[in-house]
Design an enzyme around this catalytic site. Structure first.
Site, PDB file in Angstrom:
ATOM      1  N   GLY A 174      -2.412  -0.590  14.629  1.00  0.00           N
ATOM      2  CA  GLY A 174      -1.817  -1.692  13.039  1.00  0.00           C
ATOM      3  C   GLY A 174      -1.069  -2.277  12.839  1.00  0.00           C
ATOM      4  O   GLY A 174      -0.745  -3.097  12.194  1.00  0.00           O
ATOM      5  N   GLU A 219     -12.977   6.260   6.627  1.00  0.00           N
ATOM      6  CA  GLU A 219     -11.650   7.309   7.756  1.00  0.00           C
ATOM      7  C   GLU A 219     -11.202   8.046   7.040  1.00  0.00           C
ATOM      8  O   GLU A 219     -10.792   8.026   5.799  1.00  0.00           O
ATOM      9  CB  GLU A 219     -10.550   5.942   7.351  1.00  0.00           C
ATOM     10  N   ALA A 220     -10.451   9.026   7.889  1.00  0.00           N
ATOM     11  CA  ALA A 220      -9.712  10.843   7.572  1.00  0.00           C
ATOM     12  C   ALA A 220      -8.953  10.294   6.546  1.00  0.00           C
ATOM     13  O   ALA A 220      -8.763  11.347   5.637  1.00  0.00           O
ATOM     14  CB  ALA A 220      -8.911  10.835   8.966  1.00  0.00           C
ATOM     15  N   ASN A 221      -7.897   8.910   5.914  1.00  0.00           N
ATOM     16  CA  ASN A 221      -6.959   8.474   5.517  1.00  0.00           C
ATOM     17  C   ASN A 221      -7.363   8.830   4.069  1.00  0.00           C
ATOM     18  O   ASN A 221      -6.754   8.639   2.958  1.00  0.00           O
ATOM     19  CB  ASN A 221      -6.247   7.825   5.899  1.00  0.00           C
ATOM     20  N   ASP A 279      -1.448   1.642  -3.603  1.00  0.00           N
ATOM     21  CA  ASP A 279      -2.338  -0.039  -4.068  1.00  0.00           C
ATOM     22  C   ASP A 279      -3.602   0.622  -4.633  1.00  0.00           C
ATOM     23  O   ASP A 279      -4.082   0.060  -4.975  1.00  0.00           O
ATOM     24  CB  ASP A 279      -2.423  -0.903  -3.615  1.00  0.00           C
ATOM     25  N   ARG A 298       0.355   5.778  18.499  1.00  0.00           N
ATOM     26  CA  ARG A 298       0.044   6.584  17.932  1.00  0.00           C
ATOM     27  C   ARG A 298      -0.258   7.724  19.018  1.00  0.00           C
ATOM     28  O   ARG A 298      -1.854   7.369  19.975  1.00  0.00           O
ATOM     29  CB  ARG A 298      -0.986   6.292  16.845  1.00  0.00           C
ATOM     30  N   SER A 309       0.603  -1.296  -0.476  1.00  0.00           N
ATOM     31  CA  SER A 309       0.295   0.179  -0.041  1.00  0.00           C
ATOM     32  C   SER A 309       1.001   1.473   0.037  1.00  0.00           C
ATOM     33  O   SER A 309       1.482   1.449  -0.973  1.00  0.00           O
ATOM     34  CB  SER A 309      -0.657   0.139   1.346  1.00  0.00           C
ATOM     35  N   ARG A 317      -3.394   5.281  20.775  1.00  0.00           N
ATOM     36  CA  ARG A 317      -3.791   4.102  20.458  1.00  0.00           C
ATOM     37  C   ARG A 317      -2.630   3.281  19.829  1.00  0.00           C
ATOM     38  O   ARG A 317      -1.769   3.543  19.415  1.00  0.00           O
ATOM     39  CB  ARG A 317      -4.409   3.699  19.409  1.00  0.00           C
TER      40      ARG A 317
HETATM   41  C1  16G Z   1      -3.861  -0.179   7.229  1.00  0.00           C
HETATM   42  C2  16G Z   1      -5.301   0.012   7.386  1.00  0.00           C
HETATM   43  C3  16G Z   1      -6.318   1.577   7.427  1.00  0.00           C
HETATM   44  C4  16G Z   1      -6.325   1.955   8.937  1.00  0.00           C
HETATM   45  C5  16G Z   1      -4.000   2.181   8.979  1.00  0.00           C
HETATM   46  C6  16G Z   1      -4.024   2.264  10.494  1.00  0.00           C
HETATM   47  C7  16G Z   1      -6.793  -1.138   5.582  1.00  0.00           C
HETATM   48  C8  16G Z   1      -6.975  -2.004   4.109  1.00  0.00           C
HETATM   49  N1  16G Z   1      -6.063  -0.750   6.048  1.00  0.00           N
HETATM   50  O1  16G Z   1      -3.604   1.082   6.725  1.00  0.00           O
HETATM   51  O2  16G Z   1      -7.423   1.040   7.546  1.00  0.00           O
HETATM   52  O3  16G Z   1      -6.130   3.080   8.495  1.00  0.00           O
HETATM   53  O4  16G Z   1      -4.299   1.071   8.584  1.00  0.00           O
HETATM   54  O5  16G Z   1      -2.362   1.920  10.814  1.00  0.00           O
HETATM   55  O6  16G Z   1      -7.605  -1.994   6.225  1.00  0.00           O
HETATM   56  P1  16G Z   1      -1.985   2.426  12.139  1.00  0.00           P
HETATM   57  O7  16G Z   1      -3.412   1.407  13.147  1.00  0.00           O
HETATM   58  O8  16G Z   1      -0.822   2.214  11.644  1.00  0.00           O
HETATM   59  O9  16G Z   1      -2.673   4.090  12.841  1.00  0.00           O
HETATM   60 MG    MG Z   2      -3.843   1.249   0.596  1.00  0.00          MG
END
Ligand code: 16G
Ligand code: MG
Length: 611
Positions: A564, A421-423, A325, A570, A80, A561
């Site tokens: 993930g 999501e905001a992103n 992606d 974060r 991604s 949090r």
């Molecule tokens: C991944 C997730 C996205 C989420 C981001 C959070 C998918 C396809 N993508 O990119 O939805 O906003 O992780 O990342 O599920 P973080 O846990 O590092 O903040």
């Molecule tokens: Mg992506």
């Protein structure tokens, strides 16, 4: 030109154990990694760490397909928005969405099994548990779709997955380089019995373009028939050329296909409202996701670099950025004074949900037939949530970060569930009640004048389920949905941006020895451990509310949090001033460092220059 997939037919019979074992053992577990873990969006690591997991995931996807009685599943090779050196795998279940949460642990066990003996034992246990092995050793039919992004290592990694899925006797359909949402679309369409009647079943690349382009053109055409608006909608000059920043990734190549399709549509006389598309930041123009693309633009709040492009600023009044992606999208523009404006996933949720709700109310003025709502995450700007509740007057649910969580919540709570999501990750899900509503409206409105507003609304609503990619967020179809709504409303980005003003916010991350010491409530708005952390964060929020003394609008807010996708915690803060947001985020960083085993020196105060 869209290519046809390469199909390797399988005979449902795995290779003898010795041959499977040799394949597995040829790619041992990397010594540099203690364990593979399944992140928010699947496996994601530095590419050289992945061959071991990928060989096993070929086996896993075949087993998953077998467990579903031969329904087709998919694997997308991509990392991604990460840097070029990383790669990863996103798994698509037979409904087209992300892998069922119950199966994630099986994927993780297979990836982490110490050697081939354990992999084969796990494989047998799993196969027996789901009742897939026949006495002759044959499995039910298994079908695995594979897609990959443009990273240099995506092709060799995809070949490993193909090899091991074929070794299981699965039929493998290799789609070559595609976007993540295209792969999810192929899988959803391949299992066609899950598609609503109004969506034609098209499970290859050409079919994908056809569905998206035709439904987009149909939606635009409904703007040509508004009675009393001077014969129809007009494109504003500032929204006539849409510049697409492809993040130097796969999205640039694929969205460029639409230029050809639009030219054909124009030749055929379907000219209502089509914009010119101009694609920049193709693979090879610059490094993937570096200084460009949705992640950069959204996180840095600044325009992307336009590699190898010397167009004048005027063409950049209407710009959209995809991620690497192409499963997320944000819009942005620079105004006459050179000030940058971002229209993120929150703004998209507002635009899309208010459009759908307005159209529904043209047919059902009480708004009771179909339950609409928006799913956001804790990262949604407080102003957007307030606007959705007070102005759009829709239901809002806050869910845990990650597409799999927001998707599930939209499906669970609403008949028409918009999630973003905001992103920029997001889409719209239409449930059975929506389709029933359309069917009964069709019956009721049959024979009424075509230009009646209710009839126009019906035509608009009817094309939406095909235009949006209901399997997962999709930069291309989301872009067209947004563009069509702007056209139908007669807006450009500045009108859309002016719906509400974002509260100033600050995002940051901090390293701790073990980020799992922080746990949160279900939707991540508050930490549940360490207990002292949430008490201190609440005190900081209360103090900021008193200090800012703002009467209306959302209150200062801060949450933390564990990430993930990265080894970090974060932090998000918002307040009525940028200084307030910076200060709240800084305080949270110091608290995390002190109470959660911060690594290194205590963090310095955060200061945003653009005050
Ligand atoms: C991944 C997730 C996205 C989420 C981001 C959070 C998918 C396809 N993508 O990119 O939805 O906003 O992780 O990342 O599920 P973080 O846990 O590092 O903040
Ligand atoms: Mg992506």
């Amino acid at each position: 030109m869209s290519a046809l997939p390469k199909i390797y037919r399988g005979n449902s019979t795995p290779l003898p154990d010795a041959e499977l074992a040799a394949l597995i053992d040829a790619y041992p577990k990397p010594s540099r990694l203690s364990e593979y873990s399944y992140g928010t969006a699947g496996f994601r690591y530095e590419a050289s760490l992945l061959p071991c997991a990928f060989v096993r995931m070929g086996i896993f996807t075949a087993l998953r397909s077998a467990s579903l009685g031969g329904e087709e599943v998919g694997a997308m090779i991509t990392a991604s928005h990460n840097a070029e050196r990383d790669n990863g795998m996103k798994l698509a279940d037979s409904h087209g969405g992300m892998l069922d949460a119950d199966w994630e642990e099986h994927a993780v066990s297979l990836a982490n099994a110490p050697d081939s003996k354990h992999v084969l034992a796990l494989m047998r246990t799993l196969a027996n548990r789901v009742g897939t092995t026949a006495p002759d050793g044959k499995f039910p039919p298994m079908v695995v779709h594979i897609g990959r992004d443009t990273r240099s290592h995506s092709t060799p990694l995809a070949e490993l997955v193909i090899r091991s899925a074929r070794a299981m006797g699965a039929t493998v359909i290799d789609h070559g380089t595609v976007t993540t949402p295209m792969l999810h679309h192929f899988v959803m369409h391949a299992n066609g019995h899950m598609l609503p009647m109004c969506i034609p079943q098209r499970c290859n690349e050409g079919g994908y373009y056809e569905i998206v382009a035709m439904s987009y053109a149909a939606l635009l055409r409904t703007g040509g028939t508004i009675v009393g608006v001077g014969g129809g909608c007009r494109r504003l000059p500032s929204a006539s050329t849409l510049v697409i920043d492809g993040a130097c990734g796969i999205g640039a190549i694929k969205v460029d296909e639409f230029r050809r399709i639009f030219a054909r549509l124009s030749d055929e006389g379907c000219t209502v409202g089509l914009p010119s598309l101009r694609v920049v930041n193709f693979p090879g123009d610059g490094p993937l996701n570096v200084d460009c693309g949705a992640e950069f633009v959204q996180k840095q709040q600044s325009p992307p670099k336009f590699y190898g492009d010397s167009a004048s600023g005027a063409s950049r009044q209407y710009v959209t950025s995809f991620d690497g992606d192409a499963d997320r999208v944000v819009f942005h523009y620079e105004d006459g004074g050179g000030e940058f404006h971002l229209l993120d996933g929150d703004k998209i949720a507002v635009l899309v949900s208010s459009f759908i709700q307005d159209e529904l109310r043209c047919i059902d003025p009480d708004g009771t037939a179909v339950k609409c709502g928006v799913v956001q995450t804790a990262y949604a700007n407080g102003s957007s949530t307030l606007y959705l509740k007070n102005v759009v007057k829709t239901n809002v649910v806050i869910a845990k970060t990650g597409v799999k969580f927001v998707h599930a919540a939209a499906h669970h709570h609403f008949d028409v569930g918009v999630y973003f999501e905001a992103n920029g990750h997001g889409t719209v899900l239409f449930g059975p009640k929506f389709y029933d509503f359309i069917a009964s409206a069709e019956a009721r409105l049959r024979g009424t004048p075509r230009h009646d507003r209710a009839n126009i609304a019906l035509r608009r609503l009817r094309v939406l389920p095909a235009l949006v990619n209901q399997s997962v967020g999709d930069a291309m179809s989301d872009m067209m949905l947004v563009d069509a709504i702007l056209f139908l409303r007669g807006w450009d980005l500045s009108t859309w941006a002016s719906l509400y003003s974002d509260m100033p916010s600050k995002q940051a991350k901090i390293k701790v020895a073990d980020r799992t010491v922080i746990t949160t409530n279900d939707n991540e708005t508050a930490a549940t451990a360490p207990v002292a952390l949430q008490i201190a964060l609440q005190a900081a929020m209360d103090a900021m509310a008193t200090q800012e003394n703002a009467k209306d609008g959302p209150k200062p807010r801060c949450f933390v949090r564990p990430s993930g996708t990265e080894d970090a915690v974060r932090v998000y803060a918002e307040a009525n001033t940028q200084k307030g947001a910076d200060s709240l985020a800084s305080e949270a960083m110091i608290l995390i460092h002190k109470l959660c085993g911060g690594v290194g020196a205590p963090p310095q105060p955060l200061i945003t220059n653009r005050l």
